[in-house]
Motif scaffolding. Structure first.
Motif, short mmCIF file in Angstrom:
data_model
loop_
_atom_site.label_atom_id
_atom_site.label_comp_id
_atom_site.label_asym_id
_atom_site.label_seq_id
_atom_site.Cartn_x
_atom_site.Cartn_y
_atom_site.Cartn_z
N ILE A 1 7.68 3.78 -58.02
CA ILE A 1 9.12 3.58 -57.84
C ILE A 1 9.69 2.84 -59.04
O ILE A 1 10.74 3.20 -59.57
CB ILE A 1 9.39 2.79 -56.53
N ALA A 2 8.96 1.83 -59.50
CA ALA A 2 9.46 1.04 -60.62
C ALA A 2 9.48 1.85 -61.91
O ALA A 2 10.18 1.49 -62.85
CB ALA A 2 8.60 -0.21 -60.80
N LYS B 1 2.28 -10.11 -66.84
CA LYS B 1 3.43 -9.29 -67.19
C LYS B 1 3.14 -8.31 -68.34
O LYS B 1 4.05 -7.88 -69.03
CB LYS B 1 4.62 -10.18 -67.56
N LEU C 1 1.53 -5.99 -63.06
CA LEU C 1 2.45 -6.88 -62.35
C LEU C 1 2.51 -6.51 -60.88
O LEU C 1 2.44 -7.37 -60.00
CB LEU C 1 3.85 -6.79 -62.98
N PHE D 1 1.61 -8.57 -57.57
CA PHE D 1 2.65 -8.78 -56.57
C PHE D 1 2.14 -8.41 -55.18
O PHE D 1 2.26 -9.18 -54.23
CB PHE D 1 3.87 -7.92 -56.95
N ILE E 1 3.70 -0.81 -46.58
CA ILE E 1 4.06 -0.01 -47.74
C ILE E 1 3.47 1.39 -47.62
O ILE E 1 4.15 2.39 -47.87
CB ILE E 1 3.57 -0.68 -49.05
N THR F 1 5.34 3.47 -45.17
CA THR F 1 6.60 3.93 -45.76
C THR F 1 6.33 5.15 -46.62
O THR F 1 7.05 6.15 -46.56
CB THR F 1 7.23 2.83 -46.64
N VAL G 1 16.11 -1.31 -52.52
CA VAL G 1 15.12 -0.23 -52.45
C VAL G 1 13.74 -0.83 -52.23
O VAL G 1 13.00 -0.44 -51.32
CB VAL G 1 15.13 0.62 -53.75
N LEU G 2 13.39 -1.82 -53.05
CA LEU G 2 12.07 -2.45 -52.93
C LEU G 2 11.89 -3.10 -51.55
O LEU G 2 10.86 -2.94 -50.90
CB LEU G 2 11.89 -3.51 -54.02
N VAL H 1 11.20 -0.60 -48.86
CA VAL H 1 9.82 -0.10 -48.93
C VAL H 1 8.87 -1.15 -48.34
O VAL H 1 8.00 -0.84 -47.53
CB VAL H 1 9.41 0.23 -50.37
N LEU H 2 9.09 -2.40 -48.70
CA LEU H 2 8.21 -3.47 -48.23
C LEU H 2 8.33 -3.68 -46.73
O LEU H 2 7.39 -4.08 -46.07
CB LEU H 2 8.54 -4.79 -48.95
N TYR I 1 11.87 -13.93 -48.00
CA TYR I 1 11.15 -12.70 -48.29
C TYR I 1 11.85 -11.92 -49.39
O TYR I 1 11.22 -11.35 -50.28
CB TYR I 1 11.03 -11.86 -47.02
N TYR J 1 10.88 -12.81 -52.92
CA TYR J 1 9.72 -12.18 -53.55
C TYR J 1 10.13 -10.91 -54.27
O TYR J 1 9.74 -10.66 -55.41
CB TYR J 1 8.65 -11.80 -52.50
N ALA J 2 10.93 -10.10 -53.57
CA ALA J 2 11.36 -8.84 -54.17
C ALA J 2 12.19 -9.10 -55.42
O ALA J 2 12.03 -8.43 -56.44
CB ALA J 2 12.16 -8.03 -53.17
N TYR K 1 9.99 -10.16 -58.30
CA TYR K 1 9.26 -8.99 -58.80
C TYR K 1 10.17 -8.14 -59.68
O TYR K 1 9.79 -7.71 -60.77
CB TYR K 1 8.74 -8.21 -57.60
N ASP L 1 10.75 -9.68 -63.04
CA ASP L 1 9.57 -9.51 -63.89
C ASP L 1 9.51 -8.09 -64.44
O ASP L 1 9.20 -7.88 -65.61
CB ASP L 1 8.29 -9.81 -63.10
N LEU L 2 9.82 -7.13 -63.58
CA LEU L 2 9.83 -5.73 -64.03
C LEU L 2 10.84 -5.55 -65.15
O LEU L 2 10.56 -4.92 -66.16
CB LEU L 2 10.21 -4.80 -62.87
N SER M 1 11.85 -7.66 -67.23
CA SER M 1 11.43 -8.27 -68.49
C SER M 1 10.37 -7.42 -69.18
O SER M 1 10.23 -7.45 -70.40
CB SER M 1 10.94 -9.70 -68.26
N ILE M 2 9.60 -6.64 -68.40
CA ILE M 2 8.61 -5.76 -69.02
C ILE M 2 9.29 -4.53 -69.60
O ILE M 2 9.03 -4.12 -70.72
CB ILE M 2 7.56 -5.32 -67.99
N ARG M 3 10.17 -3.92 -68.81
CA ARG M 3 10.86 -2.72 -69.27
C ARG M 3 12.29 -2.77 -68.74
O ARG M 3 12.50 -2.58 -67.55
CB ARG M 3 10.12 -1.48 -68.73
N SER N 1 13.83 -0.63 -66.01
CA SER N 1 13.22 -0.58 -64.68
C SER N 1 14.24 -0.53 -63.55
O SER N 1 14.05 0.18 -62.57
CB SER N 1 12.33 -1.80 -64.45
N ILE O 1 14.32 2.32 -60.83
CA ILE O 1 14.10 2.15 -59.39
C ILE O 1 15.21 2.84 -58.62
O ILE O 1 14.96 3.52 -57.62
CB ILE O 1 14.02 0.65 -59.02
#
Lengths: 456, 349
Positions: A247-248, A307, A313, A317, A332, A335, B176-177, B180-181, B239, B242-243, B246, B249-250, B252-254, B257, B261
């Protein structure tokens, strides 16, 4: 890859477990799966084995005497799978597995930058483990996906006798399996792939590419040797990570394919995931109880910061969340189970991404991205602009007659991200990809020619 | 060494765009930012001329920038819409009272009409009172459910045809995240829609669906917009935290992202055989609901009956209580009638 650690295993505190009994047979429990779910040794093994066979049986997909290839990496999950299959085939067992297994190992040591010695040890381990089972073993280097001789026909390369003869180790003929010549041949194949991976912009793209290419090569080997199914040992924890990282990485449309029991994107070879109902923890328990030997799998981001890539990552997580909310992985995965792969029968061959075999999901609205690109004019693909200018790199492009733009247009959203902002050239692409794109373009041109005669 | 704007305008670049990492001058950034939102509005046909549009205004950065940009674009591109600011007063001392002051200032600055609806007048409860009852945990559930309905009711009061909210790309991706969670498949399907509730209820849309939170902050900062930035005094949803972490962090990587998503969310399709809650109306208040009694009514009932914890846990339990109380009353009523009938019969005999 998911970490399997010994600390997951019992007993952490003996006093606490002393009173606990197995929920099946009321013997003293040895394993706590969750809260009060305690099992004794034999009940746990029975539970684990049953779940594995039930997952295969429930699908009714694997027919008797069908040739099934096991994707084996030497890591914890695939070691457990190999053991389970081997055990399931033995004569005296109830509900015997009835397919004909083979084992495939893809050596990606070149990309992980392992030394020759490490690779030899690893191969030695693979060989001894597999020879104990007596299954045929196919060893190949990931570099094989880029054929060394510029012959365009990759199929013939894979079918070449050296693969089926020298790397095949039956229980009887394992002695002629010479590791040194094998590694030498691997090294020869790998010059190209190492170059290509160096050019990929970041670890996220590298990991994504590695997974795609490995899967592709395994499918090619399976097809060339008459295997119709390939078993991958992805467990639930791994699939949960896969769902989120898919998804990411903009692969929402292929999430369903990546987590279902049977992935039928490739028509010739179906991927099956018989371990999908297990948690990493359960696999680790099984390995320890059965004292199965395995190697810890290295990945591109092992020993790197959290990271360093999206997959790394995400893995972190999910593992952290699972520790505080034990139903995370399950939720998950459920889902993911509810997602649909869509109607696969109606897909036009042109609408499939030649790299990952998923349906193209970039047709009408790419709003989020294209909007920002056009408004701020960052769409300056270097390969695109230089094409046709007449320097060396362009000659090569001219020979195949494909532009970078044409290639990118053919890829799905997620695969475009791999190459995004990267100065790649035609030579950096695996031959199967170029072939597939050329075929699609030829079909497109043909279709244009007959366009006016087509009804509807 | 000064960097020049990558947009060939020969001005000095002042910032790096979070979404695309290109270096832009302020003018080009404003232009890109506004054009992107304009394009989103036009491509998705969010507005029709003559419509009255309520802007959900909290005084925070997203809604302040939204009100500002919509007013600007409405004038620049002649959407022909009437904008109204709509605020919900949850009754949180030290948070909402201050942010409402900001909204009131915005009303002056942008010359837009403002309507404030409060929980107190709609439900008879302020958030402060609710928190006193149920404590610091889980009160966001109440606030969220009530606010959704409050916005709709407020929009109906000002006769708006549409509600726009300041949900940005980060919010959508995070949702979205989260879905899913949590395994919330029904919401997963609809959370990426840019416009919801087109049939029946008041449509809601998110013009900032593709706009990065960081760019909104940047825009507000350089435009020196007046906005309120304080966390709600009651505990944030752990909760969701957390998402959010995350997602950051995503990013910062790309950096792409977040949009990736959203793209994933748009492209996920749900199996046909999966049962979806059907959207109906609440039998008590008539508001849209997937259950026979909507969550807001269940929560209100539980508050009024002094059992607020019921509404947060298992839904069916709370509903049973609500239904039971109704059924019980009916039984008593019937019993009375029966009793009277019996008496009559006795008399008759």
């Amino acid at each position: 890859m998911c970490n399997v650690e010994d600390q997951d295993l019992l007993p952490p505190s003996k006093a606490k477990n002393a009173s606990r009994t197995c929920i099946k047979c009321k013997e003293v429990a040895q394993i706590v799966l969750r809260a009060d779910n305690c099992y004794c040794r034999s009940c746990f093994i029975a539970y684990f084995t049953h779940k594995f066979r039930a997952t295969i049986g429930k699908s009714k997909l694997i027919r008797s005497n069908e040739k099934v290839l096991l994707a084996f990496s030497g890591g914890p999950r695939s070691s457990a799978m190999l053991y389970l299959v081997h055990e399931g085939l033995s004569e005296n067992i109830h509900k015997k597995l009835r397919f004909l297994p083979g084992v495939v190992f893809i050596d990606d040591g070149a990309i992980l930058q392992l030394s020759e010695n490490e690779r030899r040890n690893y191969l030695e381990f693979i060989r001894t483990t597999v020879s104990k089972t007596g299954f045929p073993l196919f060893c190949e280097s990931l570099g094989k996906i880029f054929p060394t001789n510029q012959d365009t026909n990759i199929q013939s390369n894979l079918l070449s006798s050296d693969l089926s003869n020298t790397t095949r180790s039956d229980a009887t003929s394992s002695s002629n399996f010479d590791l040194d010549t094998l590694i030498k041949r691997f090294k020869n194949d790998e010059l190209k792939i190492v170059q290509v991976f160096e050019k990929l912009p970041n670890s996220t793209a590298k990991e994504d590419m590695l997974h795609i290419l490995r899967k592709k090569l395994i499918q090619q080997i399976a097809e060339a040797n008459g295997y119709t199914k390939v078993m991958f040992a992805d467990c639930g924890t791994r699939l949960a990570v896969k769902i989120l990282s898919d998804i990411a990485q903009g692969r929402g449309s292929s999430v369903a394919h990546d987590v279902t029991f049977a992935d039928e994107r490739n028509q010739a070879v179906t991927l099956v995931r018989p371990m999908r109902e297990f948690l990493t923890k359960e696999v680790a328990n099984y390995l320890t109880l059965k004292s199965i030997d395995y190697r810890t799998r290295l990945s591109l981001t092992t020993m790197k910061p959290v990271k360093s890539s999206i997959e790394r990552l995400t893995e972190n997580f999910v593992t952290d969340l699972q520790a505080s909310f034990p139903s995370t992985v399950n939720t998950i995965c459920r889902t993911g189970d509810k997602l649909s792969v869509g109607d696969t029968s109606k897909i036009d061959a042109d609408a499939i991404c030649p790299l990952c075999d998923s349906r193209i999901d970039t047709n009408n609205s790419l709003e989020g991205k294209t909007t920002s690109k056009t408004t701020s004019k960052i769409c300056q693909n270097t390969a695109d602009s230089c094409c046709g200018e007449g320097d060396g790199s362009c000659n090569r492009i001219a020979r195949i007659n494909l532009t970078a733009k044409e290639i990118e247009d053919r890829l799905c959203y997620g695969c475009r991200l791999i190459f995004h902002s990267n100065n790649w050239e035609m030579d950096d692409l695996p031959q199967f990809l170029i072939d597939a794109i050329e075929k699609q373009l030829r079909r497109k041109r043909l279709k244009e020619e007959i366009e006016e005669f087509l009804l509807d | 060494m000064p960097v020049t704007c990558t947009n060939d305008c020969n001005r000095r670049a002042k910032l790096k765009r979070p979404k695309t990492a290109e270096k832009l001058c302020l003018e080009c950034f404003y232009q890109a930012f506004e054009d992107e939102i304009h394009r989103t509005i036009v491509n998705n046909k969010l507005f029709q001329p003559g419509e009255s549009v309520a802007v959900g205004a909290s005084g925070g950065k997203d809604s302040t920038v939204l009100a500002y940009v919509l007013k600007l674009l409405n004038e620049r591109h002649n959407y022909g819409i009437n904008l109204v600011l709509l605020s919900v007063d949850e009754g949180i001392t030290g948070y909402r009272d201050d942010s409402l002051e900001t909204v009131k200032r915005n009303q002056q600055q942008y010359q837009l009409p403002l309507k404030i609806v409060s929980y107190e007048e709609l439900y008879g409860w302020t958030m402060d009172a609710i928190v006193q009852k149920i404590g610091m945990k889980n009160n966001c559930t109440f606030c969220g459910v009530f606010r959704r309905q409050a916005l709709d009711r407020g929009a109906m009061l000002v006769k708006a045809d549409k509600i726009v909210t300041g949900h940005n790309a980060d919010d959508v991706a995070e949702t979205v995240l989260m879905n899913v969670l949590r395994g919330d498949i029904a919401r997963l399907r609809r959370c990426t829609a840019i416009m919801t509730g087109t049939e029946g209820a008041l449509p809601r849309c998110k013009p900032f669906k593709y706009t990065y939170e960081k760019e909104i902050v940047m825009y507000a900062y350089f435009k020196k917009l007046d906005y309120f930035s304080t966390e709600c005094v009651y505990s944030p949803n752990a909760y969701r935290g957390y998402a959010r972490a995350y997602l950051k962090d995503l990013e910062s990587i790309r950096p792409s992202s977040i949009v990736d998503i959203i793209h994933s969310g748009e492209r996920m399709s749900i199996k046909k055989e999966v049962k979806m809650p059907e959207q109906g109306t609440c039998s008590k208040c008539g508001y849209i609901s997937s259950q026979s009694i909507c969550k807001a009514c269940v929560m209100l009932e539980s508050l009024n009956r002094g059992l607020p914890k019921l509404a947060i846990g298992k839904t069916h339990k709370a509903k049973v209580v609500t239904i039971c109380s109704n059924a019980f009353q009916r039984i008593i009523y019937r019993f009375k009638i029966f009793h009277e009938l019996e008496r009559d019969e006795i008399k008759f005999v």
